[in-house]
Design a protein around this motif. Sequence first.
Motif, short mmCIF file in Angstrom:
data_model
loop_
_atom_site.label_atom_id
_atom_site.label_comp_id
_atom_site.label_asym_id
_atom_site.label_seq_id
_atom_site.Cartn_x
_atom_site.Cartn_y
_atom_site.Cartn_z
N VAL A 9 30.17 8.68 57.01
CA VAL A 9 30.25 7.59 56.27
C VAL A 9 29.40 6.67 55.61
O VAL A 9 29.28 6.79 54.46
N GLN A 10 28.06 6.48 56.39
CA GLN A 10 27.08 5.61 55.78
C GLN A 10 26.27 6.56 54.64
O GLN A 10 26.02 6.17 53.63
N SER A 11 26.38 8.04 54.73
CA SER A 11 25.57 8.79 53.96
C SER A 11 26.38 8.85 52.84
O SER A 11 25.91 8.92 51.70
N HIS A 12 27.83 9.08 52.73
CA HIS A 12 28.70 8.96 51.49
C HIS A 12 28.43 7.61 51.04
O HIS A 12 28.29 7.70 49.42
N LEU A 13 28.55 6.42 51.61
CA LEU A 13 27.97 5.37 50.95
C LEU A 13 26.48 5.08 50.28
O LEU A 13 26.60 4.58 49.19
N ASN A 14 25.64 5.80 50.94
CA ASN A 14 24.32 5.80 50.35
C ASN A 14 24.33 6.41 48.89
O ASN A 14 23.73 5.97 48.11
N GLN B 9 35.53 7.82 47.87
CA GLN B 9 36.90 8.28 48.64
C GLN B 9 36.33 9.19 49.59
O GLN B 9 37.10 9.33 50.86
N ASN B 10 35.43 10.01 49.80
CA ASN B 10 35.17 10.96 50.88
C ASN B 10 34.84 9.91 52.13
O ASN B 10 35.06 10.28 53.19
N ALA B 11 34.24 8.80 52.08
CA ALA B 11 33.94 7.69 53.08
C ALA B 11 35.05 7.31 53.63
O ALA B 11 35.46 7.29 54.68
N ALA B 12 36.10 6.97 52.62
CA ALA B 12 37.42 6.50 53.23
C ALA B 12 38.20 7.25 53.85
O ALA B 12 39.06 6.92 54.78
N GLN B 13 38.05 8.69 53.37
CA GLN B 13 38.95 9.67 54.10
C GLN B 13 38.57 9.61 55.55
O GLN B 13 39.27 10.09 56.49
#
Length: 149
Positions: free
Chosen positions: A35-40, A59-63
């Motif tokens: 999740v953190q990687s997607h947000l970064n 969206q990937n993080a939220a999934q």
Amino acid sequence: MHFMNTIKFVVFVSLMQTLASCNQEEDTSDVLVQVQSHLNLAQVYMDQGQFRASVIETQNAAQLIPNHPETLEFIGKLYIELGDTVSAIENLNNALTALPDNAELKLLLGEAYLEARRPELGLALIESLQVGQDLEVRKNSVLGSLHAV
């Protein structure tokens, strides 16, 4: 003899539960890292003005973890950048529900209220907010802007 088998069985079950919980903790940790990687990456895209790519990463993080406060906060920031203050406020309020004492999140929500031309809600949220020295300038800036609207 039966008593010893029962003890062995209880110890075995206990050991398996311990191992399973360790695996779950590792899995949770791995998901949080993802999740953190997607947000970064979403932040990098947003900084470059590539909002579509930023939305996809968000969206990937939220999934991976629906309603994760950090993801909701980032979605709120993204919506502010895109000019959708209604969605920004909704996501930031949802994040604030999970993190009610987060001063930085409250300031961001105050900024969303400012952008939405709803200064009374921003002022109510921020005026009595206690912040550290690191956020004092930002708080005063948001307050000043809210008073000026």
